[in-house]
Design an enzyme around this catalytic site. Structure first.
Site, mmCIF file in Angstrom:
data_model
loop_
_atom_site.group_PDB
_atom_site.id
_atom_site.type_symbol
_atom_site.label_atom_id
_atom_site.label_comp_id
_atom_site.label_asym_id
_atom_site.label_seq_id
_atom_site.Cartn_x
_atom_site.Cartn_y
_atom_site.Cartn_z
ATOM 1 N N ASN A 102 -14.155 2.559 -4.735
ATOM 2 C CA ASN A 102 -12.734 2.268 -4.598
ATOM 3 C C ASN A 102 -12.110 3.393 -3.787
ATOM 4 O O ASN A 102 -12.579 4.528 -3.831
ATOM 5 C CB ASN A 102 -12.086 2.196 -5.982
ATOM 6 C CG ASN A 102 -10.662 1.642 -5.941
ATOM 7 O OD1 ASN A 102 -10.171 1.194 -4.901
ATOM 8 N ND2 ASN A 102 -9.995 1.671 -7.090
ATOM 9 N N THR A 103 -11.065 3.082 -3.071
ATOM 10 C CA THR A 103 -10.370 4.123 -2.326
ATOM 11 C C THR A 103 -8.989 4.343 -2.939
ATOM 12 O O THR A 103 -8.280 3.404 -3.283
ATOM 13 C CB THR A 103 -10.292 3.790 -0.823
ATOM 14 O OG1 THR A 103 -9.517 4.777 -0.174
ATOM 15 C CG2 THR A 103 -9.745 2.418 -0.547
ATOM 16 N N HIS A 104 -8.661 5.629 -3.101
ATOM 17 C CA HIS A 104 -7.419 6.026 -3.763
ATOM 18 C C HIS A 104 -6.626 6.927 -2.812
ATOM 19 O O HIS A 104 -7.192 7.875 -2.271
ATOM 20 C CB HIS A 104 -7.761 6.775 -5.062
ATOM 21 C CG HIS A 104 -6.559 7.316 -5.756
ATOM 22 N ND1 HIS A 104 -5.510 6.522 -6.151
ATOM 23 C CD2 HIS A 104 -6.229 8.577 -6.119
ATOM 24 C CE1 HIS A 104 -4.593 7.274 -6.726
ATOM 25 N NE2 HIS A 104 -5.005 8.521 -6.719
ATOM 26 N N ASP A 140 -9.329 5.930 -11.482
ATOM 27 C CA ASP A 140 -9.595 6.840 -10.359
ATOM 28 C C ASP A 140 -10.362 8.092 -10.797
ATOM 29 O O ASP A 140 -10.131 9.194 -10.283
ATOM 30 C CB ASP A 140 -8.273 7.242 -9.658
ATOM 31 C CG ASP A 140 -7.505 6.027 -9.159
ATOM 32 O OD1 ASP A 140 -8.145 5.048 -8.760
ATOM 33 O OD2 ASP A 140 -6.266 6.053 -9.188
HETATM 34 C C1 GRF Z 1 -4.521 1.948 0.292
HETATM 35 O O1 GRF Z 1 -3.822 3.139 0.592
HETATM 36 C C2 GRF Z 1 -5.224 2.053 -1.022
HETATM 37 O O2 GRF Z 1 -5.794 3.296 -1.260
HETATM 38 C C3 GRF Z 1 -4.080 1.804 -1.954
HETATM 39 O O3 GRF Z 1 -3.388 0.734 -1.366
HETATM 40 C C4 GRF Z 1 -3.570 0.793 0.041
HETATM 41 C C5 GRF Z 1 -4.141 -0.524 0.476
HETATM 42 O O4 GRF Z 1 -3.972 -0.712 1.834
HETATM 43 N N1 GRF Z 1 -4.510 1.574 -3.305
HETATM 44 P P1 GRF Z 1 -4.535 -1.994 2.591
HETATM 45 O O5 GRF Z 1 -4.269 -3.222 1.752
HETATM 46 O O6 GRF Z 1 -6.007 -1.775 2.816
HETATM 47 O O7 GRF Z 1 -3.769 -2.007 3.883
#
Ligand code: GRF
Length: 196
Positions: A102-104, A140
């Site tokens: 997951n990206t945070h 996270d």
């Molecule tokens: C990203 O910054 C992610 O980390 C956060 O929401 C954003 C999603 O962006 N939880 P997108 O939908 O990929 O443009």
């Protein structure tokens, strides 16, 4: 890949996957809601999509099991959550734990949860960024695969800061998922290393 919103991270990965040397492809895109740009991006790229809404199931557990089953149908090696605004449950973690990232939009372990950019701004940090981590049962909290930093500028608001983070976040996601696919990775005592 699982999404809930704009899907700019998804778009960056879809673009990277057009190069055969990248070593990965997006087999499907799932969401917890309809009508989002991320699903439209997947459809335009010819990638199969599915939606599992929490409200479409009697319990959170049933939703988690349905989401897990939908993901399994596409037999992914790695599940990438990017802007997916739900916490994975135990069925999902049983199936994909250790191979779900997951990206945070913050530098873990600072500012976990839904408001990373706003909390970083309110705290007054001078540097923030994004963290790619392996999903565990926490919010996270999982082992960190990669992090990237951006400066906080004096005149930032949440939108300008989050946008700067997202530019760095997309580059990190593309670079790191590619390495995970091409090189493999190990997790030992929370330390994630590329290679097998
Ligand atoms: C990203 O910054 C992610 O980390 C956060 O929401 C954003 C999603 O962006 N939880 P997108 O939908 O990929 O443009």
């Amino acid at each position: 890949m699982l999404v809930s919103g704009a899907g700019t991270n998804l778009q960056a990965l879809l673009h990277a996957c057009t190069d055969p040397a990248y070593g990965a492809r997006v087999v499907a895109v799932g969401a917890d809601r309809d009508g989002i740009e991320a699903l439209a991006r997947a459809e335009r790229a010819g990638v199969p999509t599915f939606v599992q809404r929490v409200t479409g199931h009697r319990t959170r557990q049933e939703w988690d099991a349905a989401l897990t089953a939908s993901c399994r149908q596409h037999d992914p090696d790695l599940v990438v959550l990017a802007g997916f605004m739900k916490l994975a449950g135990s069925a999902f973690l049983d199936a994909f734990g250790g191979r779900c990232v997951n990206t945070h939009p913050a530098l873990s372990p600072s500012f976990p949860g839904m408001a990373g950019p706003a909390e970083a701004l309110a705290y007054g940090v001078k540097v923030t960024g994004a963290t790619l981590f392996l999903v565990d049962e926490g919010v996270d909290t999982g082992p960190i695969v990669a992090q990237t930093t951006v400066p906080v500028e004096d005149d930032d608001d949440v939108a300008t800061l989050h946008e700067r983070i997202k530019v760095a976040e997309r580059a990190m996601l593309v670079a790191t998922v590619g390495r995970m696919a091409r090189e493999g990775f190990t997790i030992t005592d929370r330390k994630v290393r590329f290679g097998t």
